[in-house]
Design a protein around this motif. Sequence first.
Motif, PDB file in Angstrom:
ATOM      1  N   THR A  58      -7.937  -0.419  -0.754  1.00  0.00           N
ATOM      2  CA  THR A  58      -7.458  -1.742  -1.153  1.00  0.00           C
ATOM      3  C   THR A  58      -7.715  -2.783  -0.072  1.00  0.00           C
ATOM      4  O   THR A  58      -7.888  -2.461   1.102  1.00  0.00           O
ATOM      5  CB  THR A  58      -5.939  -1.734  -1.438  1.00  0.00           C
ATOM      6  OG1 THR A  58      -5.222  -1.682  -0.201  1.00  0.00           O
ATOM      7  CG2 THR A  58      -5.531  -0.569  -2.302  1.00  0.00           C
TER       8      THR A  58
ATOM      9  N   ALA B 210      -5.322  11.956  -4.705  1.00  0.00           N
ATOM     10  CA  ALA B 210      -5.941  10.677  -5.059  1.00  0.00           C
ATOM     11  C   ALA B 210      -6.397   9.955  -3.803  1.00  0.00           C
ATOM     12  O   ALA B 210      -5.740  10.004  -2.765  1.00  0.00           O
ATOM     13  CB  ALA B 210      -4.955   9.798  -5.825  1.00  0.00           C
TER      14      ALA B 210
ATOM     15  N   MET C 102      -7.461   6.079  -2.682  1.00  0.00           N
ATOM     16  CA  MET C 102      -7.436   4.672  -3.089  1.00  0.00           C
ATOM     17  C   MET C 102      -7.888   3.806  -1.924  1.00  0.00           C
ATOM     18  O   MET C 102      -7.667   4.157  -0.766  1.00  0.00           O
ATOM     19  CB  MET C 102      -6.028   4.277  -3.537  1.00  0.00           C
ATOM     20  CG  MET C 102      -5.544   5.043  -4.761  1.00  0.00           C
ATOM     21  SD  MET C 102      -3.736   5.004  -4.963  1.00  0.00           S
ATOM     22  CE  MET C 102      -3.249   6.316  -3.841  1.00  0.00           C
TER      23      MET C 102
ATOM     24  N   ILE D  95       1.619   1.051  -4.184  1.00  0.00           N
ATOM     25  CA  ILE D  95       0.427   1.769  -4.640  1.00  0.00           C
ATOM     26  C   ILE D  95       0.593   3.280  -4.474  1.00  0.00           C
ATOM     27  O   ILE D  95       0.386   4.044  -5.410  1.00  0.00           O
ATOM     28  CB  ILE D  95      -0.821   1.267  -3.891  1.00  0.00           C
ATOM     29  CG1 ILE D  95      -1.127  -0.183  -4.289  1.00  0.00           C
ATOM     30  CG2 ILE D  95      -2.023   2.166  -4.166  1.00  0.00           C
ATOM     31  CD1 ILE D  95      -2.241  -0.826  -3.506  1.00  0.00           C
ATOM     32  N   ALA D  96       0.976   3.729  -3.269  1.00  0.00           N
ATOM     33  CA  ALA D  96       1.075   5.171  -3.011  1.00  0.00           C
ATOM     34  C   ALA D  96       2.445   5.746  -3.352  1.00  0.00           C
ATOM     35  O   ALA D  96       2.607   6.962  -3.404  1.00  0.00           O
ATOM     36  CB  ALA D  96       0.746   5.466  -1.550  1.00  0.00           C
TER      37      ALA D  96
ATOM     38  N   ARG E   1      -1.650  11.314  -1.583  1.00  0.00           N
ATOM     39  CA  ARG E   1      -2.320  10.036  -1.850  1.00  0.00           C
ATOM     40  C   ARG E   1      -2.869   9.467  -0.541  1.00  0.00           C
ATOM     41  O   ARG E   1      -2.103   9.220   0.403  1.00  0.00           O
ATOM     42  CB  ARG E   1      -1.337   9.024  -2.462  1.00  0.00           C
ATOM     43  CG  ARG E   1      -0.869   9.365  -3.867  1.00  0.00           C
ATOM     44  CD  ARG E   1       0.318  10.318  -3.893  1.00  0.00           C
ATOM     45  NE  ARG E   1       1.570   9.659  -3.520  1.00  0.00           N
ATOM     46  CZ  ARG E   1       2.671  10.327  -3.176  1.00  0.00           C
ATOM     47  NH1 ARG E   1       2.697  11.657  -3.132  1.00  0.00           N
ATOM     48  NH2 ARG E   1       3.776   9.665  -2.868  1.00  0.00           N
TER      49      ARG E   1
ATOM     50  N   ASN F 283       0.797  -1.217   0.000  1.00  0.00           N
ATOM     51  CA  ASN F 283       0.000   0.000   0.000  1.00  0.00           C
ATOM     52  C   ASN F 283       0.833   1.271   0.000  1.00  0.00           C
ATOM     53  O   ASN F 283       0.584   2.191  -0.787  1.00  0.00           O
ATOM     54  CB  ASN F 283      -0.957   0.002   1.199  1.00  0.00           C
ATOM     55  CG  ASN F 283      -2.144  -0.917   0.982  1.00  0.00           C
ATOM     56  OD1 ASN F 283      -3.043  -0.617   0.222  1.00  0.00           O
ATOM     57  ND2 ASN F 283      -2.132  -2.058   1.648  1.00  0.00           N
TER      58      ASN F 283
ATOM     59  N   VAL G 132      -4.648   6.308   1.156  1.00  0.00           N
ATOM     60  CA  VAL G 132      -4.895   4.877   0.962  1.00  0.00           C
ATOM     61  C   VAL G 132      -5.709   4.364   2.148  1.00  0.00           C
ATOM     62  O   VAL G 132      -5.238   4.379   3.284  1.00  0.00           O
ATOM     63  CB  VAL G 132      -3.585   4.079   0.831  1.00  0.00           C
ATOM     64  CG1 VAL G 132      -3.895   2.627   0.477  1.00  0.00           C
ATOM     65  CG2 VAL G 132      -2.676   4.694  -0.216  1.00  0.00           C
TER      66      VAL G 132
END
Length: 328
Positions: A262, A258, A260, A134-135, A233, A130, A235
């Motif tokens: 998960t 952003a 996100m 992802i980030a 970002r 993560n 998450v």
Amino acid sequence: MYAITIPEPGGPEALVWAEVPDPVPGEGEVLVEVVASAVNRADLLQRQGFYDPPPGTSPYPGLECSGRIAALGPGVAGWAVGDEVCALLAGGGYAEKVVVPAGQLLPVPEGVDLATAGALPEVVCTVWSNIFMIAHLRPGETLLVHGGASGIGTMAIQLAKAVGARVAVTAGGPEKLARCAELGADILIDYREQDFVEELAKATDGAGADVILDIVGAKYLERNVKALAVSGRLVVIGLQGGVKGELNLGALLAKRAAVMATTLRARPVDEKAAIVAAVREHVWPLIGAGTVRPVVDRTLPLNDAAEGHRALESGSHVGKVLLLAPQD
């Protein structure tokens, strides 16, 4: 073999140590004799009837384990019976034996004993996938971790510091914040007494966090967006504060940010294998060097998993609660 079963959803008392059939490894799988597993929030949700395991996987809780390979299924290469390993699981860690896809196995890292390694796979794979995959947290950026004293939080602090990031955490009370500081956290925020948006703004001269790792969900959504830096970002990996929140898209656009969300458990086997491979490449050397270490709050017998669940629900822990399987 014996395993922790859940005949009916409920409180910790719903966990029952019972005799069940031995699992058999299939194509590309190995059978592991479990030495230790660890308690994760997902286990509590499964016990309550809110988080069923993916289809075709073990019905027993437990998303990670350590132990010794007892048998190899067809098509497995690179591992041998007797190897000491730890593993990322879709379920089944609360048992004396568990079947694991070979791609989700890791060797026990240097400097960590076999039992303690059972506290590593889920938390390390969650944090690495993560925050970094992802980030894309980079050196010099600021990471905000909600729940800094949790298993996820204690690992996130260490890994972010290891790559040269600045780390802010929220936690409940001075004792937990002190433990976070010992692990390297730079900005300490008591969520019971302080507003994390205000405190983060003060500490970063108004810039905010480049990456936020959030276990709370809806309750923190609006404030998390406020706390993000430009190009930040967020998450979301947990929903302890609810599943539905209002998202100000204007605020998100203004920051070019952003959001996100998960999960790890339900990912396809090949995706999990890719995460495990990345962890072995990037994190295992840090553990071997002593730069990063597992944080274990307490150990309990596996057949007393209910007490481990009570510990997580009470919030009295720092790091992981480890469950030790009975050994012959």
